[in-house]
Design a protein around this motif. Structure first.
Motif, PDB file in Angstrom:
ATOM      1  N   VAL B 144      53.211  39.143  42.708  1.00 13.94           N
ATOM      2  CA  VAL B 144      54.147  38.216  41.989  1.00 13.94           C
ATOM      3  C   VAL B 144      53.148  36.991  42.075  1.00 13.94           C
ATOM      4  N   GLU B 145      52.631  36.237  43.493  1.00 16.29           N
ATOM      5  CA  GLU B 145      52.550  34.722  43.790  1.00 16.29           C
ATOM      6  C   GLU B 145      50.757  34.348  42.578  1.00 16.29           C
ATOM      7  N   ARG B 146      50.059  35.636  42.054  1.00 12.00           N
ATOM      8  CA  ARG B 146      48.711  35.449  42.105  1.00 12.00           C
ATOM      9  C   ARG B 146      49.029  35.255  39.838  1.00 12.00           C
ATOM     10  N   ILE B 147      50.070  36.460  39.475  1.00 12.30           N
ATOM     11  CA  ILE B 147      50.460  36.096  38.203  1.00 12.30           C
ATOM     12  C   ILE B 147      51.314  35.475  38.050  1.00 12.30           C
ATOM     13  N   ARG B 148      52.040  34.430  38.748  1.00 19.15           N
ATOM     14  CA  ARG B 148      52.893  33.337  38.223  1.00 19.15           C
ATOM     15  C   ARG B 148      52.033  32.240  37.695  1.00 19.15           C
ATOM     16  N   THR B 149      50.243  32.278  39.531  1.00 16.51           N
ATOM     17  CA  THR B 149      49.501  31.207  38.761  1.00 16.51           C
ATOM     18  C   THR B 149      49.024  31.573  37.177  1.00 16.51           C
TER      19      THR B 149
END
Lengths: 139, 305
Positions: B144-149
């Protein structure tokens, strides 16, 4: 027989060394402002062999096709471009020698690209990069 | 024909970059237990299904990247039809090869939601993706964190593309390292069938947007590559045999669809090749209905719980 045994590894050596260096040199020389996703195709081609590449092209983008390498006869690699039904659309050899070719299509197409040397053996590679076409960016 | 035999060398394996999201975007499968059944975070090597990487790679390099598809969907200004998509709440029920296929479906749904700027829905699908990715040791890549990026960079398409490229490379390398080519094959199937499904639904609801038929035509062009992926072990595995049967039905339904209308007008000027295709394929409501039937059968086969 002896000659064959010696020649084979030598030929291999000849092909391997430039193969390793092909991708970085082509990328730096001809990419310019095109985006490259890191995909490339590379093969050693002997005795008239070809390598096939399947690729989906979209309208609104300009693609840069960069065939890299040089054969034992110093010939540059060329491309034959087919549609998905294997109808030949273009052979770049008929258009002269160029370091790269830019391609624009009016509709989405899966194309088959054949990479080949007109003469000689050697390692060949193809890089495909893209950017928004001028027509699309003007819109 | 796409697979016309030629004296050809296979392109080398190393160097290719984008299998992941790509794979991510275009794949699918079924529910038999297999060597790819994996517990969370501990992917197992494929030993039952001997799918050569070379076959998977040809497909992965041929299919468009998700960035390209998303760009294209945005250009076409397609509507978002949530009701036609897979149920994200079911992701916890899948495992094994079926889970891989559904991961391909969820990734495609996520990309579609994102491309049409329905970010809340995209996040829902992302949660499903992340949950399933954990089963295959990919959750750190598709987190999720990477897609938020990625979302924070929405206005910078070049940056998004670079990051996605990195994700693709990582996924591909991870799957190669862990020998999960059968899983990748099913992911590809899931992505492919969902893309075809979405294109059909969009065209059915927007008959005037005949440009969408290009996407269906493209999926038709890619179909022989997928058939080849499943034909390789269909005699020894009933799962592959079943899927292959479905694929043949779809192939038959797509037979009348022109892959391209006629050879393009080609102009070459100073190294710039321009190919102008005269007319794209057009699909009547009857043709859409004919194609939808076998597509729904395979999709149902993949998503059934």
């Amino acid at each position: 027989m002896k000659a064959t045994l010696i020649a084979t590894p030598l030929l291999f050596l000849y092909a391997q060394v430039p193969c390793k260096q092909l991708i970085p040199s082509c990328r730096e020389a001809y990419l310019e402002d095109f985006s490259w996703d890191g995909r490339y195709w590379r093969a050693e081609l002997y005795g008239g062999e070809t390598t096939e590449i399947y690729y989906t092209f979209f309208p609104g983008l300009r693609y840069r096709l960069i065939p890299c390498g040089s054969s034992s006869t110093k010939a540059a690699p060329h491309l034959r471009i087919y549609n998905a039904n294997r109808t030949l659309l273009l052979d770049t050899r008929q258009q002269g020698d160029r370091r790269y070719w830019d391609l624009e299509l009016s509709s989405t197409q899966l194309m088959v690209i054949e990479l080949y040397y007109p003469s000689g053996d050697g390692c060949a590679a193809l890089l495909i990069a893209h950017r928004i076409s001028m027509e699309a960016s003007a819109r | 024909m796409v697979f016309a035999a030629k004296v050809a060398r296979r392109p080398s394996l190393n160097g290719w970059v984008s299998k992941v999201f790509l794979s991510l975007i275009w794949l699918s499968g079924c529910s038999s237990p297999s060597s790819t059944d994996a517990t969370e975070g501990q992917p197992k090597r494929d030993t039952t299904y001997a799918v050569p990487w070379e076959l998977v790679e040809v497909y992965m390099k041929a299919a468009p990247s998700p960035v390209q598809v998303a760009l294209w969907l945005r250009q076409e200004k397609v509507p978002f039809i949530r009701g036609s998509l897979h149920d994200p709440t079911l992701s916890g029920r899948y495992g094994g090869l079926q889970g891989a296929a559904n991961l391909g479906i969820y990734l495609t749904d996520m990309a579609y939601a994102h491309a049409t700027q329905n970010y809340q829905d995209a996040y829902e699908y992302l949660s499903s993706v992340n949950r399933l990715a954990a089963r295959y040791g990919l959750d750190d890549i598709l987190s999720v964190e990477r897609i938020r990026t990625l979302d924070n960079l929405q206005d910078q398409p070049d940056s998004v593309q670079k990051i996605l490229t990195q994700y693709y490379r990582e996924v591909q390398e991870r799957l190669e390292e862990t020998g999960q080519q059968a899983m990748l094959r099913h992911m590809i199937l899931g992505g492919w069938i969902e893309s075809l499904h979405i294109a059909l639904v969009l065209l059915e609801n927007n008959p005037s947007k005949q440009h969408l038929a290009q996407m269906i035509s493209l999926q038709k062009s890619l179909l022989p590559l997928i058939v080849k992926l499943y034909a390789v072990d269909s005699t020894s595995h009933s799962t592959s045999r079943q899927i292959l049967g479905h694929l043949y039905e779809i192939e038959s339904a797509l037979r009348d669809i022109q892959t391209e209308a006629s050879p393009p007008v080609t102009q070459v000027n100073k190294g710039v090749i321009q190919m102008q295709f005269r007319e794209g394929p057009r699909l009547s409501p009857e043709q859409i209905s004919t194609i939808k039937q076998p597509v729904q059968k395979l999709r149902q086969h993949v998503i059934q719980v």
